[in-house]
Design an enzyme around this catalytic site. Structure first.
Site, PDB file in Angstrom:
ATOM      1  N   HIS A  78       4.314   0.828  -2.404  1.00 18.99           N
ATOM      2  CA  HIS A  78       3.478   1.321  -3.497  1.00 18.99           C
ATOM      3  C   HIS A  78       2.450   2.281  -2.935  1.00 18.99           C
ATOM      4  CE1 HIS A  78       2.084  -2.567  -1.976  1.00 18.99           C
ATOM      5  NE2 HIS A  78       0.845  -2.105  -2.110  1.00 18.99           N
TER       6      HIS A  78
ATOM      7  N   HIS B 196      -1.071   3.700  -3.467  1.00 21.00           N
ATOM      8  CA  HIS B 196      -2.336   3.515  -4.177  1.00 21.00           C
ATOM      9  C   HIS B 196      -2.895   4.896  -4.522  1.00 21.00           C
ATOM     10  CE1 HIS B 196      -3.168  -0.794  -2.949  1.00 21.00           C
ATOM     11  NE2 HIS B 196      -2.340  -0.464  -1.973  1.00 21.00           N
TER      12      HIS B 196
ATOM     13  N   ASP C  86      -3.824  -1.204 -11.009  1.00 17.16           N
ATOM     14  CA  ASP C  86      -3.963  -2.336 -10.096  1.00 17.16           C
ATOM     15  C   ASP C  86      -4.730  -3.457 -10.815  1.00 17.16           C
ATOM     16  OD1 ASP C  86      -3.901  -2.536  -6.699  1.00 17.16           O
ATOM     17  OD2 ASP C  86      -5.100  -4.004  -7.802  1.00 17.16           O
TER      18      ASP C  86
HETATM   19  P1  5GP Z   1      -1.339  -3.833  -0.766  1.00 21.42           P
HETATM   20  O1  5GP Z   1      -2.455  -4.742  -0.274  1.00 21.42           O
HETATM   21  O2  5GP Z   1       0.011  -4.490  -0.589  1.00 21.42           O
HETATM   22  O3  5GP Z   1      -1.396  -2.439  -0.228  1.00 21.42           O
HETATM   23  O4  5GP Z   1      -1.597  -3.660  -2.307  1.00 21.42           O
HETATM   24  C1  5GP Z   1      -1.156  -4.577  -3.255  1.00 21.42           C
HETATM   25  C2  5GP Z   1      -1.962  -4.315  -4.510  1.00 21.42           C
HETATM   26  O5  5GP Z   1      -1.280  -4.903  -5.599  1.00 21.42           O
HETATM   27  C3  5GP Z   1      -3.354  -4.917  -4.469  1.00 21.42           C
HETATM   28  O6  5GP Z   1      -4.308  -3.883  -4.669  1.00 21.42           O
HETATM   29  C4  5GP Z   1      -3.351  -5.937  -5.610  1.00 21.42           C
HETATM   30  O7  5GP Z   1      -4.572  -5.973  -6.307  1.00 21.42           O
HETATM   31  C5  5GP Z   1      -2.216  -5.448  -6.487  1.00 21.42           C
HETATM   32  N1  5GP Z   1      -1.497  -6.474  -7.218  1.00 21.42           N
HETATM   33  C6  5GP Z   1      -1.035  -7.657  -6.716  1.00 21.42           C
HETATM   34  N2  5GP Z   1      -0.366  -8.330  -7.666  1.00 21.42           N
HETATM   35  C7  5GP Z   1      -0.399  -7.551  -8.786  1.00 21.42           C
HETATM   36  C8  5GP Z   1       0.120  -7.721 -10.097  1.00 21.42           C
HETATM   37  O8  5GP Z   1       0.757  -8.717 -10.443  1.00 21.42           O
HETATM   38  N3  5GP Z   1      -0.113  -6.713 -10.984  1.00 21.42           N
HETATM   39  C9  5GP Z   1      -0.811  -5.588 -10.637  1.00 21.42           C
HETATM   40  N4  5GP Z   1      -0.997  -4.671 -11.586  1.00 21.42           N
HETATM   41  N5  5GP Z   1      -1.327  -5.407  -9.410  1.00 21.42           N
HETATM   42  C10 5GP Z   1      -1.117  -6.376  -8.495  1.00 21.42           C
END
Ligand code: 5GP
Ligand code: ZN
Length: 115
Positions: free
Chosen positions: A101, A103, A31
């Site tokens: 995704h 985590h 992340d």
């Molecule tokens: P969500 O909030 O949708 O469950 O998690 C999205 C995750 O993707 C967040 O923890 C954020 O830090 C991560 N993230 C967003 N954009 C990118 C990116 O371009 N590359 C990576 N490696 N992580 C990302």
């Protein structure tokens, strides 16, 4: 592949990701904004926007996300101590990237219930 999906681009190699595991079906990468010493995201190569978009034929693929999470946890040395897997669905759960995704978080004690 969804044209404007950042995670599709990481899976295809169009934009760089710190990939820690990949196979024919799934990719795992660190992340960008880690919330724990280990914070890895496991995604299917197939673009699926949310849990709500899962179909019967995705059942095996979802299992593969967990098998990859297990591999990542072992490689990161957190398998025995413990780790958390989370998949957020839609806005109120905090989903910000609309390509499912898993985590994988570990390396510190986790609170419960989650915020
Ligand atoms: P969500 O909030 O949708 O469950 O998690 C999205 C995750 O993707 C967040 O923890 C954020 O830090 C991560 N993230 C967003 N954009 C990118 C990116 O371009 N590359 C990576 N490696 N992580 C990302
Ligand atoms: Zn995608």
């Amino acid at each position: 592949m969804s044209e404007d999906c950042i995670f599709c681009k990481i899976a295809s190699g169009d934009i760089p990701g710190d990939i820690v595991y990949e196979d024919e079906h799934v990719v795992a990468f660190r992340d960008l904004n880690p919330q724990a010493p280990t914070h890895v995201l496991v995604i299917p190569r197939e673009h699926i926007s949310t849990i709500n978009d899962l179909e019967e034929n995705h059942a095996e693929l979802v299992g593969r996300l967990y098998l990859a999470a297990k591999q990542v946890a072992e490689a990161e040395g957190i398998a025995e101590r413990g780790y958390r897997t989370v998949m957020n669905c839609n806005a109120e759960a905090g989903q910000t990237v609309y390509h499912i995704h898993l985590h994988v978080l570990g390396g510190r004690p986790m609170g419960w219930p989650p915020g």
